[in-house]
Design a protein around this motif. Structure first.
Motif, short mmCIF file in Angstrom:
data_model
loop_
_atom_site.label_atom_id
_atom_site.label_comp_id
_atom_site.label_asym_id
_atom_site.label_seq_id
_atom_site.Cartn_x
_atom_site.Cartn_y
_atom_site.Cartn_z
N GLY A 1 17.56 -3.45 -5.25
CA GLY A 1 16.86 -3.38 -6.22
C GLY A 1 15.43 -2.53 -5.84
O GLY A 1 15.13 -1.51 -6.46
N TYR A 2 14.96 -2.73 -4.74
CA TYR A 2 13.81 -1.89 -4.05
C TYR A 2 14.22 -0.82 -3.50
O TYR A 2 13.41 0.36 -3.82
CB TYR A 2 13.37 -2.77 -2.88
N SER A 3 15.41 -0.32 -3.15
CA SER A 3 15.85 0.88 -2.56
C SER A 3 15.99 1.67 -3.97
O SER A 3 15.48 2.89 -3.94
CB SER A 3 17.43 0.97 -2.08
N LEU A 4 16.51 1.27 -5.17
CA LEU A 4 16.55 2.10 -6.32
C LEU A 4 15.16 2.51 -6.88
O LEU A 4 14.92 3.30 -7.34
CB LEU A 4 17.28 1.06 -7.40
N LEU A 5 13.98 1.45 -6.33
CA LEU A 5 12.67 1.93 -7.13
C LEU A 5 12.09 3.08 -6.12
O LEU A 5 11.38 3.60 -6.55
CB LEU A 5 11.97 0.59 -6.93
N TRP A 6 12.56 3.13 -5.14
CA TRP A 6 12.48 4.23 -4.32
C TRP A 6 13.25 5.70 -4.39
O TRP A 6 13.41 6.30 -3.74
CB TRP A 6 12.52 3.83 -2.55
N ARG A 7 14.19 5.58 -5.56
CA ARG A 7 14.92 6.55 -5.73
C ARG A 7 16.05 6.95 -5.18
O ARG A 7 16.47 8.08 -4.95
CB ARG A 7 14.08 8.09 -6.36
N THR A 8 16.63 5.87 -4.35
CA THR A 8 17.77 6.04 -3.69
C THR A 8 18.89 5.85 -4.71
O THR A 8 18.97 5.29 -5.50
CB THR A 8 17.98 4.79 -2.69
N GLY A 9 20.09 6.66 -4.15
CA GLY A 9 21.11 6.77 -5.12
C GLY A 9 21.70 5.15 -5.28
O GLY A 9 21.70 4.57 -4.32
N LEU A 10 22.58 5.04 -6.48
CA LEU A 10 23.07 3.57 -6.50
C LEU A 10 24.12 3.20 -5.51
O LEU A 10 23.89 2.15 -4.84
CB LEU A 10 23.80 3.48 -7.92
N LEU A 11 24.99 4.10 -5.19
CA LEU A 11 26.11 3.97 -4.27
C LEU A 11 25.31 3.57 -2.73
O LEU A 11 25.47 2.62 -2.13
CB LEU A 11 27.02 4.92 -4.14
N ALA A 12 24.41 4.75 -2.44
CA ALA A 12 23.76 4.52 -1.17
C ALA A 12 23.02 3.03 -0.96
O ALA A 12 23.05 2.31 -0.05
CB ALA A 12 23.12 5.64 -0.89
N ALA A 13 22.19 3.01 -2.09
CA ALA A 13 21.49 1.72 -2.18
C ALA A 13 22.55 0.16 -2.13
O ALA A 13 22.14 -0.46 -1.34
CB ALA A 13 20.54 1.62 -3.44
N ARG B 1 1.07 -1.19 0.13
CA ARG B 1 -0.13 0.07 -0.21
C ARG B 1 0.84 1.02 -0.06
O ARG B 1 0.68 2.10 -0.48
CB ARG B 1 -0.84 -0.12 1.22
N SER B 2 1.78 1.29 0.91
CA SER B 2 2.81 2.42 0.80
C SER B 2 3.54 2.63 -0.53
O SER B 2 3.95 3.65 -0.93
CB SER B 2 3.99 2.11 1.86
N SER B 3 3.80 1.31 -1.17
CA SER B 3 4.67 1.52 -2.45
C SER B 3 3.66 2.23 -3.55
O SER B 3 4.12 2.94 -4.62
CB SER B 3 4.92 0.11 -3.05
N GLN B 4 2.31 2.28 -3.29
CA GLN B 4 1.65 3.28 -4.09
C GLN B 4 1.48 4.85 -3.96
O GLN B 4 1.19 5.54 -4.92
CB GLN B 4 0.01 2.73 -3.88
N SER B 5 2.31 5.16 -2.89
CA SER B 5 1.85 6.57 -2.55
C SER B 5 3.43 7.19 -3.12
O SER B 5 4.44 6.47 -3.37
CB SER B 5 1.95 6.87 -1.00
N TRP C 1 -2.29 4.86 -8.85
CA TRP C 1 -0.76 4.56 -9.25
C TRP C 1 -0.53 3.71 -10.60
O TRP C 1 0.54 3.86 -10.91
CB TRP C 1 -0.39 3.66 -7.97
N SER C 2 -1.73 3.32 -11.32
CA SER C 2 -1.75 2.73 -12.49
C SER C 2 -1.04 3.29 -13.67
O SER C 2 -0.67 2.95 -14.74
CB SER C 2 -3.06 2.14 -12.84
N LYS D 1 5.75 3.32 -9.76
CA LYS D 1 4.79 2.74 -8.51
C LYS D 1 4.42 1.46 -8.81
O LYS D 1 4.27 0.85 -7.75
CB LYS D 1 3.39 3.83 -8.08
N ILE D 2 4.20 1.14 -10.09
CA ILE D 2 3.59 0.09 -10.58
C ILE D 2 4.80 -1.07 -10.22
O ILE D 2 4.79 -2.31 -9.54
CB ILE D 2 3.02 -0.15 -11.84
N ALA D 3 5.88 -0.60 -10.60
CA ALA D 3 6.91 -1.65 -10.30
C ALA D 3 7.44 -1.90 -8.73
O ALA D 3 7.58 -2.99 -8.39
CB ALA D 3 8.37 -1.03 -10.99
#
Lengths: 500, 155
Positions: B111-123, A218-222, B72-73, B78-80
């Motif tokens: 992978g998940y950190s990168l999807l949250w827009r974290t920098g590559l090195l930090a991730a 759910r948080s991933s949607q935000s 989100w669609s 967000k989908i990823a």
């Protein structure tokens, strides 16, 4: 007295004290992080409590949840985002105080109110639970069946705006408990030929899937939130004038504490409902209702005491009858079952030291809110600036490894995945998660007592009503089921009558 | 994914039927405690509740209601992020025994950190350090064995 000393010895061990300390710190972090709930904190703790003794395991969960309920007030005051749903009721008050530059005073109010509320709730638990347990000793499978069903029914009633969907969630939870070997005959049911399913769906996978994986999805949607600069707070400012303020608002404090305990003891009604009702009652009886909504200390104290009191109140039905008062006690019952302890009146006789140890842990956890709460408020700037990009991957890994590690079974990860996705879809379609989990926790108890009663009565359903208490519970349960549709039909008929 | 109540109600209705049909295959022992009984009751309740959900939806919005496209669609990131969660669990279940806990965990976290827009090195730093810490916590503090993988670990 001997039992109390034994309980004290149980709590005074390094294992329990470290578990309570770490549980508290974890609870503060989770509670202060917007989007993560106290229930999620408890669910994430379950696999970590696996190697601990029952007292240490329950101690960690009690401390963690008490801290996280209070810590939910911190982002409410700083960011206008409640850390947990239990803080939402008086978030506006905290935010208004924050805008006036009184954030330290507001959070100090809520911290002291949480301590008093928690201690009052614990006192009620200590005095009421053993009396109820004595009374419940005469219960047979008939009474337990109705009691469990009544608990589930009440949980559905207070599950949210849509009671019908709450009932669906609950029944789906009961369906999940049917997977595995039948409780009476040992026949495999709904296992689809998979040996791994014969032991049933892992309770830990259900708890973590429903309360953590679904929440991460759910948080991933935000959207990704920008970082905010927050003011710094000195410890002295939190404590200044709190004694006078609490004394001035002693009536709302006492009322919130008792009301919260009673509401918490009702199956399905947790700290968030307690805080909302207490806020409304406090405003109704206030001499200055006009100040509500504009940063009123009275409002914060009245509602802030209720949510922590409710936490202790929920343990009354959980310990005495094995019926969870809310989703957190559903997790606690799950942990006790995993540890081989069946909550119920007998636990007060066979494991009196454990029950007393839980009381002591409750007192300890609530007192710990003071020093750790002050540290948490002072450190709020750092906690609230943890990036989602670190937070959610860390929680996801904890969920995966925690679920796997409990039974060392990769199969449990499939259950975790399916339950997580299922509950995420359910939440998106307004089917609440809490009744689903309560159904999973209580399903086996309901079926076992139902089957035992059926065997005793040789299939005669009338026997479920022949014992006085069972009969009364049966009538109350049926009333809880039938009253909402009857009221709905009556309202519909009245509306049609008045429509020209 | 917000689906019409008519559809979810029908799905619950179908699940109830499925539960009852499957229960017919369970042995029917003598007396009141048949392993079929409780599944049949639960299946029956699901059928009833599913029908009520669908019926209410039809009364409120008719048969025409379609599914609501969630916000989100339209955002691929967000989908990823949403899909990544169940996929990560399955990937761990499939690969951890052969590749080991730490490499699989670290890759999943990065992978998940990168999807949250974290920098590559930090991730990368966070993913590797956190995976090692969690592994050591579970194996040494909690004494739970986790898959080691093909490369022996120095700790």
């Amino acid at each position: 007295m001997d039992t109390f000393i034994q309980a004290l010895a149980l709590v005074a061990s390094w294992e329990v004290l470290v578990a309570v300390g770490l549980g508290s710190v974890f609870g503060l972090f989770v509670g202060a992080t917007p989007g993560l709930s106290a229930t999620m904190a408890a669910a994430l703790l379950v696999p970590l409590t696996f190697p601990l003794s029952p007292v240490a395991a329950i101690g960690a969960i009690v401390a963690c949840t008490a801290m996280s309920i209070f810590a939910g007030d911190i982002p409410a005051a700083f960011l206008r985002i409640p850390g947990t749903p239990a803080s939402a009721a008086y978030m506006g008050e905290l935010r208004a105080m924050s805008e006036r530059g009184e954030v330290a005073s507001g959070l100090g109010n809520s911290m002291f109110a949480a301590v008093v509320g928690g201690l009052v709730g614990t006192a009620v638990l200590i005095f009421v639970a053993p009396q109820l347990a004595n009374f419940a000793l005469s219960f047979s499978s008939y009474e337990y069946f109705w009691l469990a069903l009544l608990g589930l029914s009440c949980a559905t009633l207070v599950s949210g705006a849509d009671k019908l969907k709450g009932a669906v969630s609950l029944t789906l939870g009961l369906l999940v408990t049917l997977v595995g070997l039948d409780v009476v005959s040992g026949t495999p049911r709904y296992t689809f030929g998979l040996v791994d399913l014969q032991a049933g769906v892992s309770l830990i996978a259900v708890l973590i899937g429903a309360f953590a994986i679904a929440e991460i999805m759910r948080s991933s949607q935000s959207a990704i939130q920008a970082r905010t600069d927050l003011p710094s707070i000195a410890p002295g400012a939190i404590l200044r004038g709190q004694g006078k303020t609490l004394w001035r608002h002693k009536v709302p404090l006492a009322r919130g504490s008792f009301l919260g305990t009673v509401i918490g003891a009702l199956p399905g009604a947790g700290p968030d409902i307690a805080a909302w009702i207490s806020y409304a009652v406090s405003k109704r009886f206030s001499r200055n209702p006009a100040k509500y909504g504009k940063g009123s200390s009275e409002a914060v104290i009245g509602a802030g005491s209720a949510n922590n009191a409710a936490l202790a109140g929920a343990y009354v039905p959980a310990l005495v009858f094995g019926i969870p008062g809310d989703s957190i006690t559903a997790i606690v019952i799950g942990v006790l079952l995993i540890k081989g302890l069946q909550p119920g009146p007998l636990v007060f006789i066979t494991s009196a030291d454990l029950v007393n140890a839980i009381y002591i842990v409750f007192i300890l956890a609530n007192l710990l809110i003071l020093p750790l709460g002050i540290i948490a408020i002072v450190a709020a700037r750092r906690v609230l600036s943890v990036r989602n990009g670190f937070l959610y991957p860390a929680i996801l890994l904890l969920c995966i490894i925690g679920t796997f590690a409990t039974n060392n079974a990769l199969f449990d990860l499939w259950s975790l995945c399916i339950i997580g996705v299922l509950v995420w879809i359910m939440n998106a379609n307004d089917y609440p998660a809490a009744p689903f989990v309560l159904g999973v926790v209580l399903g086996a108890i309901v079926e076992q007592n139902f089957m035992t009663s059926m065997l005793m009565s040789d299939g005669n359903l009338w026997a479920f009503f022949t014992r006085p208490i069972a009969g009364a519970l049966g009538v109350v349960t049926l009333t809880v089921w039938l009253l909402p549709p009857v009221i709905a039909l009556w309202r519909l008929a009245r509306r049609r009558k008045h429509t020209p | 994914v917000k689906l019409p109540d008519l559809w979810t109600g029908l799905a619950i209705f179908a699940l109830g039927i499925l539960a009852i049909v499957k229960a017919q295959g369970f042995p029917d022992v003598a007396g009141g405690a048949s392993p079929r009984l409780f599944p049949q009751i639960i299946g029956g309740i699901l059928i009833l509740l599913g029908a009520l959900v669908s019926a209410r939806a039809v009364v409120q919005s008719g048969f025409a209601a379609g599914w609501e496209r969630p916000d989100w669609s339209t955002d691929p990131l967000k989908i990823a992020r949403i899909l990544y969660v169940p996929v990560a669990i399955i990937v761990f279940a499939a690969l951890a025994r052969n590749l080991g806990t730490i490499p699989v965990s670290a890759l999943l976290m990065i992978g998940y950190s990168l999807l949250w827009r974290t920098g590559l090195l930090a991730a990368c730093i966070f993913g590797i350090v956190f995976s090692v810490v969690i592994y050591m916590f579970f194996t040494t503090v909690m004494r739970v064995p986790l898959p080691v993988g093909p490369i022996p670990l120095p700790f």
